[in-house]
Design a protein around this motif. Structure first.
Motif, PDB file in Angstrom:
ATOM      1  N   THR A 167      -9.400 -12.726  -1.681  1.00 46.15           N
ATOM      2  CA  THR A 167      -8.614 -11.573  -2.141  1.00 46.15           C
ATOM      3  C   THR A 167      -7.734 -11.037  -1.007  1.00 46.15           C
ATOM      4  OG1 THR A 167     -10.359 -10.981  -3.684  1.00 46.15           O
ATOM      5  CG2 THR A 167      -8.783  -9.253  -3.125  1.00 46.15           C
ATOM      6  N   ARG A 208      11.568  -9.653   1.569  1.00 48.34           N
ATOM      7  CA  ARG A 208      12.449  -9.522   0.402  1.00 48.34           C
ATOM      8  C   ARG A 208      13.750  -8.810   0.766  1.00 48.34           C
ATOM      9  NH1 ARG A 208       9.277  -4.772  -0.651  1.00 48.34           N
ATOM     10  NH2 ARG A 208      10.670  -3.047  -1.098  1.00 48.34           N
ATOM     11  N   ALA A 261      -4.768 -13.355  -0.355  1.00 51.44           N
ATOM     12  CA  ALA A 261      -3.717 -13.188  -1.356  1.00 51.44           C
ATOM     13  C   ALA A 261      -2.924 -11.907  -1.100  1.00 51.44           C
ATOM     14  CB  ALA A 261      -4.329 -13.176  -2.754  1.00 51.44           C
ATOM     15  N   GLN A 262      -3.605 -10.830  -0.771  1.00 52.46           N
ATOM     16  CA  GLN A 262      -2.920  -9.566  -0.478  1.00 52.46           C
ATOM     17  C   GLN A 262      -2.034  -9.698   0.762  1.00 52.46           C
ATOM     18  OE1 GLN A 262      -6.105  -6.739  -0.157  1.00 52.46           O
ATOM     19  NE2 GLN A 262      -6.107  -6.304  -2.350  1.00 52.46           N
ATOM     20  N   ARG A 263      -2.524 -10.413   1.771  1.00 49.36           N
ATOM     21  CA  ARG A 263      -1.726 -10.617   2.986  1.00 49.36           C
ATOM     22  C   ARG A 263      -0.457 -11.400   2.671  1.00 49.36           C
ATOM     23  NH1 ARG A 263      -0.665 -14.396   6.359  1.00 49.36           N
ATOM     24  NH2 ARG A 263      -2.084 -15.879   5.424  1.00 49.36           N
ATOM     25  N   ARG A 264      -0.583 -12.460   1.849  1.00 49.37           N
ATOM     26  CA  ARG A 264       0.598 -13.241   1.484  1.00 49.37           C
ATOM     27  C   ARG A 264       1.593 -12.407   0.686  1.00 49.37           C
ATOM     28  NH1 ARG A 264      -1.372 -17.557  -1.809  1.00 49.37           N
ATOM     29  NH2 ARG A 264      -3.480 -16.820  -1.520  1.00 49.37           N
ATOM     30  N   MET A 265       1.090 -11.536  -0.183  1.00 50.61           N
ATOM     31  CA  MET A 265       1.987 -10.661  -0.965  1.00 50.61           C
ATOM     32  C   MET A 265       2.715  -9.680  -0.046  1.00 50.61           C
ATOM     33  SD  MET A 265       0.109  -9.861  -4.583  1.00 50.61           S
ATOM     34  CE  MET A 265      -1.528  -9.557  -3.994  1.00 50.61           C
ATOM     35  N   LEU A 266       1.996  -9.131   0.939  1.00 53.62           N
ATOM     36  CA  LEU A 266       2.636  -8.198   1.868  1.00 53.62           C
ATOM     37  C   LEU A 266       3.691  -8.892   2.721  1.00 53.62           C
ATOM     38  CD1 LEU A 266      -0.405  -6.056   3.030  1.00 53.62           C
ATOM     39  CD2 LEU A 266       1.544  -5.298   1.660  1.00 53.62           C
ATOM     40  N   GLU A 267       3.395 -10.127   3.155  1.00 51.73           N
ATOM     41  CA  GLU A 267       4.385 -10.873   3.932  1.00 51.73           C
ATOM     42  C   GLU A 267       5.620 -11.175   3.095  1.00 51.73           C
ATOM     43  OE1 GLU A 267       2.375 -14.322   5.373  1.00 51.73           O
ATOM     44  OE2 GLU A 267       1.348 -13.218   6.984  1.00 51.73           O
ATOM     45  N   ALA A 268       5.418 -11.533   1.837  1.00 53.43           N
ATOM     46  CA  ALA A 268       6.552 -11.806   0.949  1.00 53.43           C
ATOM     47  C   ALA A 268       7.362 -10.535   0.714  1.00 53.43           C
ATOM     48  CB  ALA A 268       6.067 -12.378  -0.380  1.00 53.43           C
ATOM     49  N   ALA A 269       6.684  -9.411   0.570  1.00 51.76           N
ATOM     50  CA  ALA A 269       7.388  -8.141   0.361  1.00 51.76           C
ATOM     51  C   ALA A 269       8.192  -7.758   1.600  1.00 51.76           C
ATOM     52  CB  ALA A 269       6.397  -7.041   0.011  1.00 51.76           C
TER      53      ALA A 269
END
Length: 86
Positions: free
Chosen positions: A56, A70, A59-67
């Motif tokens: 979990t 952006r 996944a949150q770390r990857r979402m933050l990096e993608a954000a």
């Protein structure tokens, strides 16, 4: 002569004491093994929970990096699309 005297001599005999001793030892071993099994189950459950939490967090770390990568505005998005770096 059956009665209270017969029961007292039965529990007082060496054979009965040995049987009682072995019974108590067997009960202690069984209790230890059950506690060990329960501890192992708990350790397995905790390991599974830790693995789930790690997945979990990843996944949150990857979402933050993608954000963080952006485009901030429509103009930034248009620049990226023109530059082909999207």
């Amino acid at each position: 002569m059956t009665g209270a005297g017969g029961v007292a001599t039965l529990t007082g005999s060496a054979w009965a004491r040995a049987a009682l001793r072995y019974g108590v030892i067997a009960l202690a071993i069984l209790s230890f093994l059950l506690a060990l099994r329960r501890s192992g189950e708990r350790a397995g459950w905790l390991a599974e929970r830790l693995e789930t939490m790690e997945n979990t967090y990843e996944a949150q770390r990857r979402m933050l990096e993608a954000a963080a990568r952006r485009p901030r505005s429509r103009d930034d998005l248009a620049e990226r699309l023109r530059g082909g770096s999207f």
